[in-house]
Every structure is written in structure tokens, then in C-alpha cells.
Design a protein around this motif. Structure first.
Motif, mmCIF file in Angstrom:
data_model
loop_
_atom_site.group_PDB
_atom_site.id
_atom_site.type_symbol
_atom_site.label_atom_id
_atom_site.label_comp_id
_atom_site.label_asym_id
_atom_site.label_seq_id
_atom_site.Cartn_x
_atom_site.Cartn_y
_atom_site.Cartn_z
ATOM 1 N N LEU A 1 0.833 -1.210 0.000
ATOM 2 C CA LEU A 1 0.000 0.000 0.000
ATOM 3 C C LEU A 1 0.866 1.259 0.000
ATOM 4 N N HIS A 2 1.989 1.203 0.700
ATOM 5 C CA HIS A 2 2.904 2.357 0.716
ATOM 6 C C HIS A 2 3.459 2.627 -0.679
ATOM 7 N N ALA A 3 3.704 1.567 -1.454
ATOM 8 C CA ALA A 3 4.259 1.729 -2.800
ATOM 9 C C ALA A 3 3.240 2.284 -3.785
ATOM 10 N N VAL A 4 1.947 2.179 -3.470
ATOM 11 C CA VAL A 4 0.921 2.761 -4.340
ATOM 12 C C VAL A 4 0.936 4.284 -4.239
ATOM 13 N N GLY A 5 1.256 4.800 -3.056
ATOM 14 C CA GLY A 5 1.184 6.235 -2.796
ATOM 15 C C GLY A 5 1.893 7.120 -3.791
ATOM 16 N N PRO A 6 3.151 6.848 -4.163
ATOM 17 C CA PRO A 6 3.848 7.739 -5.104
ATOM 18 C C PRO A 6 3.165 7.882 -6.462
ATOM 19 N N ALA A 7 2.382 6.887 -6.877
ATOM 20 C CA ALA A 7 1.707 6.977 -8.175
ATOM 21 C C ALA A 7 0.404 7.760 -8.099
ATOM 22 N N LEU A 8 -0.175 7.904 -6.913
ATOM 23 C CA LEU A 8 -1.496 8.516 -6.787
ATOM 24 C C LEU A 8 -1.518 9.962 -7.257
ATOM 25 N N LYS A 9 -0.377 10.679 -7.144
ATOM 26 C CA LYS A 9 -0.347 12.078 -7.567
ATOM 27 C C LYS A 9 -0.695 12.236 -9.041
ATOM 28 N N LEU A 10 -0.483 11.175 -9.837
ATOM 29 C CA LEU A 10 -0.777 11.258 -11.277
ATOM 30 C C LEU A 10 -2.264 11.458 -11.547
ATOM 31 N N LEU A 11 -3.109 11.116 -10.577
ATOM 32 C CA LEU A 11 -4.550 11.319 -10.756
ATOM 33 C C LEU A 11 -4.915 12.796 -10.831
ATOM 34 N N ALA A 12 -4.033 13.674 -10.378
ATOM 35 C CA ALA A 12 -4.301 15.114 -10.458
ATOM 36 C C ALA A 12 -4.145 15.649 -11.875
ATOM 37 N N ILE A 13 -3.428 14.927 -12.744
ATOM 38 C CA ILE A 13 -3.196 15.429 -14.107
ATOM 39 C C ILE A 13 -4.497 15.624 -14.874
ATOM 40 N N PRO A 14 -5.422 14.646 -14.921
ATOM 41 C CA PRO A 14 -6.685 14.883 -15.644
ATOM 42 C C PRO A 14 -7.492 16.041 -15.069
ATOM 43 N N LEU A 15 -7.457 16.226 -13.743
ATOM 44 C CA LEU A 15 -8.195 17.330 -13.132
ATOM 45 C C LEU A 15 -7.608 18.674 -13.553
ATOM 46 N N LEU A 16 -6.293 18.771 -13.543
ATOM 47 C CA LEU A 16 -5.634 20.028 -13.924
ATOM 48 C C LEU A 16 -5.841 20.336 -15.403
ATOM 49 N N ILE A 17 -5.728 19.323 -16.247
ATOM 50 C CA ILE A 17 -5.956 19.540 -17.676
ATOM 51 C C ILE A 17 -7.369 20.070 -17.917
ATOM 52 N N TYR A 18 -8.354 19.461 -17.281
ATOM 53 C CA TYR A 18 -9.747 19.903 -17.439
ATOM 54 C C TYR A 18 -9.923 21.332 -16.948
ATOM 55 N N GLN A 19 -9.323 21.655 -15.808
ATOM 56 C CA GLN A 19 -9.476 22.990 -15.227
ATOM 57 C C GLN A 19 -8.850 24.064 -16.099
ATOM 58 N N PHE A 20 -7.604 23.864 -16.495
ATOM 59 C CA PHE A 20 -6.893 24.938 -17.196
ATOM 60 C C PHE A 20 -7.154 24.923 -18.704
ATOM 61 N N GLU A 21 -7.842 23.931 -19.188
ATOM 62 C CA GLU A 21 -8.302 23.974 -20.575
ATOM 63 C C GLU A 21 -9.484 24.929 -20.708
ATOM 64 N N ARG A 22 -10.174 25.185 -19.609
ATOM 65 C CA ARG A 22 -11.386 25.998 -19.655
ATOM 66 C C ARG A 22 -11.223 27.382 -19.036
ATOM 67 N N TRP A 23 -10.303 27.513 -18.098
ATOM 68 C CA TRP A 23 -10.166 28.792 -17.395
ATOM 69 C C TRP A 23 -8.714 29.232 -17.428
ATOM 70 N N PRO A 24 -8.438 30.365 -18.112
ATOM 71 C CA PRO A 24 -7.056 30.746 -18.458
ATOM 72 C C PRO A 24 -6.300 31.433 -17.323
#
Length: 428
Positions: free
Chosen positions: A96-119
């Protein structure tokens, strides 16, 4: 008339509230970027209000946005890390500890969606640059008086007074300063072309400050390897060939001058050979020698389970199983959970399947930044820097370099996609 004025006033207030609804998440992302060079705890706490604010934006198109490869692939790597816990022989806390470092990648789709719409992406870039500039000034101060370092109060381990590290470690600091050095080249060149010499000179002085800090205070060997390659990438993409040749000649002269006047730079480069000889001849632990040993063992682990690997969190157990007596052979007796190579780390845990997802992620994100403009340059730089530095580290999974990747790809990616959408609309 009074009624009409009141209605207009209410409409104006509602308009401001509606606009703030989209500015607020961007402010929290800028706060994350501002805190990133300084603190891991601060970044973690700043992410919470950003996620809450993101939940209140218009998410009707979000499911469709997730279907694009640039969003799907980070999610796929996280899913692979989660599923990989099922066939790992490591203790469950390690899995479970080894899963943690990869979890930050889930923020990429959220950021792309946010900054694609609001400059508001430039807020994030400016916040990160300003924070790194302050850290650079502080680093010079610490080099003069090591008692000023926050590491004396925040770190339990030994502190090297000659290092000039204010917080964290020299690898993260060099990664951040190196990124700022190359990222500033684009706006400097653009400002000079537009006749805005004063602004260009100010940014050039800031760039010079970062460069002098890396050459005379502290720099990692990873940065020394990646920085020249990133300069070549910029020259090939954004300069005419004659200008590129002149720039290359100028950089060569600067490099020779820095080499002749910087004992620290010469010592850092000489450490490559020194580490190798220390490990091969004396069997002692060293930075480069240890990496070579980690890579050799990792290739053996991959050969034992090439398709789906040994499972999430298995690296430490595997190294423990083949470790020599540390008193007899300290180099081969090391037990680590990080082979200091992103590809090997993924391959040991998830085999060929993981490596395919990893490289598909990198190349999908590279293709997103094929256009012109500052956002495309920063995004391209972040991806290339991560790919290069991941040859010697696991920088996609490490905290500071990993979040630099997430913020750079997410924010710049959203801006680049928004610009491309506008161009497509005009073309049609």
C-alpha cells in the motif's frame, strides 16, 4: 430607474461570484506551486482546498475529457499499481505504501480539465518561479552562513554545512533551478524579439542567478547531465540554425569559463569517475557505484518475471533476498526500495505491461506540446526533463520532481489544448 440599477448591481455581483468560482481553484493550484520548492506538508494541505474548490466547477464535460489518452494513461498507471498489489509477495503495508507515489498522477486529468477551460495557468508558472527565486537567494545566504538553513531545524539527519541547501536536498533544488533556467530562455528570447529589452534583461539576470547558484553553490549530477540536452532541445525547436550555432558557441565559451573558475563544478563532474572507482575497486558504497549495482540486480529481477513483474511494493523484498553480508561487501549488501531508475522501478513491479504504460504516458504528453507558445515550451520541458532525470532516479514517483511533472503537464497541457481548440475553431 432605481429598480433597474439594483438589478444591474445584483447581476454584477452574481457575475463576480461566478467568475470567482473558477478563479479560486486556480489560486489554490498556484499556492501548491508556491509551496512546492519548500515543503511537502504544505503542499499536501494545499491540495485539500483545491480539490474542494474543483468540485464546484462545471464538471458536465469532465467524463468526456477523461477519455483522452493524456488523461487515461496516468489513471491506467495508478490502476496498475493498485492491481499489482494482488500478486506481490511483499507485506501489505509495503504494498500500500508503494501505491502512494503513483497517486499524484490522478491530479493530471483534473488540472488539464481545469486549465483547458479557465485561463489562469500563468498564475501557477509565476508562483513557482517566484518561489524558486526566493529559494535561490536563500541558498546563497545559507552558503555564506550555514546556520541559516532550515534543515538544521527540520531534518533529523546530518547536515553538510558546505552544501548551501536551505530545505530538502540538493537533487530537488537542482531539478527546480535547472527547470527555471531553461524555462526562462523562451520568454527572454521572445521579449528581445518584441523589443522589450528591459523586461528581457530582468529575466536574464534571474536566469543568471539560478545558473551561478548551480555552478558555485550546489548542483546535482543529474542536472549536469540533463541541462545541456534541454538547451539543445530549445535551440532545435525555437532558433534558426545560424542563431542556434551562435548560441551553441556562446554556451560552450560560458561552460569553459565556468569550468575554469568553479572548483565545485569540477569536483561534481570528477565524482562520476571517483564513485565508479570506489565501487569497483574498493567495494565501497557510492552514488554512481550503488546505482550500477541496483541496476544490475534489477535486470535480474525483471528476467525472473518479465510480463507482469513481481507486484507493487516488491522491490525491497527482492533486494533483501539477494543481499550479501554487508560487513563483507557493503556495496552488494544494500537493501533498497528504489533502484534509482524509473523504467527499472516500473518493470520490476509490473513488468512489460508497466513499461508500456509508462512510455505511452510520456509520449502522449510530449505530443500534447507540439505547438508554439510559453505553455507548450514549459510542458515540453517538464516532460523531457522528467524522462531524462528518470534515467538516474525515479522522478515520476518522487515527491518534488513528481509534483513538478503533474503541475507542469496538467497546467500547461490544459492551456495548450485550449489554444489548439481555438485554432481549430478558427480554421473551420
Amino acid at each position: 430607474m432605481t429598480g433597474v440599477s439594483n438589478e444591474l448591481g445584483r447581476a454584477s455581483v452574481l457575475s463576480e461570484i461566478w467568475a470567482a468560482r473558477y478563479r479560486t481553484p486556480a489560486r489554490f493550484v498556484a499556492l501548491v506551486a508556491l509551496l512546492l520548492p519548500w515543503t511537502t506538508t504544505g503542499v499536501t494541505f494545499a491540495l485539500i482546498p483545491w480539490l474542494i474548490a474543483f468540485a464546484f466547477v462545471d464538471l458536465r464535460e469532465f467524463p468526456r475529457s477523461l477519455l483522452r489518452p493524456v488523461c487515461l494513461l496516468p489513471i491506467a498507471l495508478v490502476i496498475l499499481a493498485l492491481v499489482g498489489t494482488l500478486w506481490s509477495d511483499a507485506p501489505w503495508p509495503d504494498r500500500l505504501h508503494a501505491v502512494g507515489p503513483a497517486l499524484k498522477l490522478l491530479a493530471i486529468p483534473l488540472l488539464i480539465y481545469q486549465f483547458e477551460r479557465w485561463p489562469y495557468g500563468n498564475w501557477v508558472f509565476s508562483a513557482f518561479l517566484a518561489s524558486c527565486a526566493l529559494l535561490m537567494v536563500y541558498s546563497f545566504a545559507v552558503a555564506i552562513d550555514p546556520a541559516l538553513s532550515l534543515k538544521l531545524y527540520l531534518s533529523r539527519g546530518p547536515y553538510k554545512v558546505e552544501s548551501g541547501i536551505a530545505v530538502r536536498n540538493y537533487i530537488d533544488q537542482s531539478q527546480e533551478f535547472g527547470l527555471c533556467v531553461i524555462a526562462l530562455v523562451y520568454p527572454i528570447v521572445t521579449l528581445f524579439r518584441d523589443g522589450r529589452a528591459r523586461s528581457a534583461i530582468l529575466l536574464a539576470m534571474l536566469l543568471l542567478g539560478f545558473l551561478l547558484n548551480m555552478m558555485f553553490v550546489v548542483v546535482s549530477r543529474t542536472a549536469l547531465v540533463t541541462l545541456p540536452i534541454l538547451v539543445v532541445v530549445f535551440a532545435l525547436l525555437h532558433l534558426r540554425w545560424r542563431t542556434a550555432l551562435l548560441a551553441a558557441s556562446g554556451m560552450a565559451l560560458v561552460a569553459v569559463a565556468l569550468w575554469s573558475v568553479s572548483p565545485h563544478l569540477r569536483a561534481t563532474v570528477a565524482k562520476f569517475q571517483g564513485d565508479y572507482e570506489m565501487s569497483t575497486q574498493d567495494k565501497k558504497v557510492s552514488g554512481m557505484g550503488s546505482r550500477l549495482e541496483f541496476w544490475r540486480k534489477s535486470l535480474g529481477f525483471i528476467a525472473d518475471a518479465p510480463l507482469i513483474g513481481h507486484g507493487t511494493g516488491s522491490i525491497r523484498e527482492l533486494f533483501a533476498g539477494v543481499a550479501a553480508d554487508e560487513d563483507v561487501d557493503p556495496l552488494r549488501g544494500q537493501i533498497v526500495s528504489n533502484p534509482h531508475n524509473q523504467t527499472l522501478s516500473v518493470a520490476v513491479q509490473w513488468g512489460v505491461a508497466g513499461v508500456l504504460v509508462l512510455y505511452a504516458l510520456w509520449f502522449a504528453h510530449l505530443l500534447m506540446f507540439r505547438g508554439e507558445g510559453l505553455a507548450c515550451w514549459i510542458g515540453l520541458l517538464v516532460v523531457v526533463q522528467n524522462m531524462l532525470s528518470s534515467l538516474l532516479n525515479t522522478h515520476l514517483f518522487d515527491f518534488a520532481p513528481g509534483w513538478i511533472y503533474v503541475l507542469g503537464v496538467g497546467v500547461a497541457g490544459g492551456m495548450a489544448l485550449a489554444k489548439q481548440s481555438k485554432m481549430d475553431v478558427r480554421a473551420s
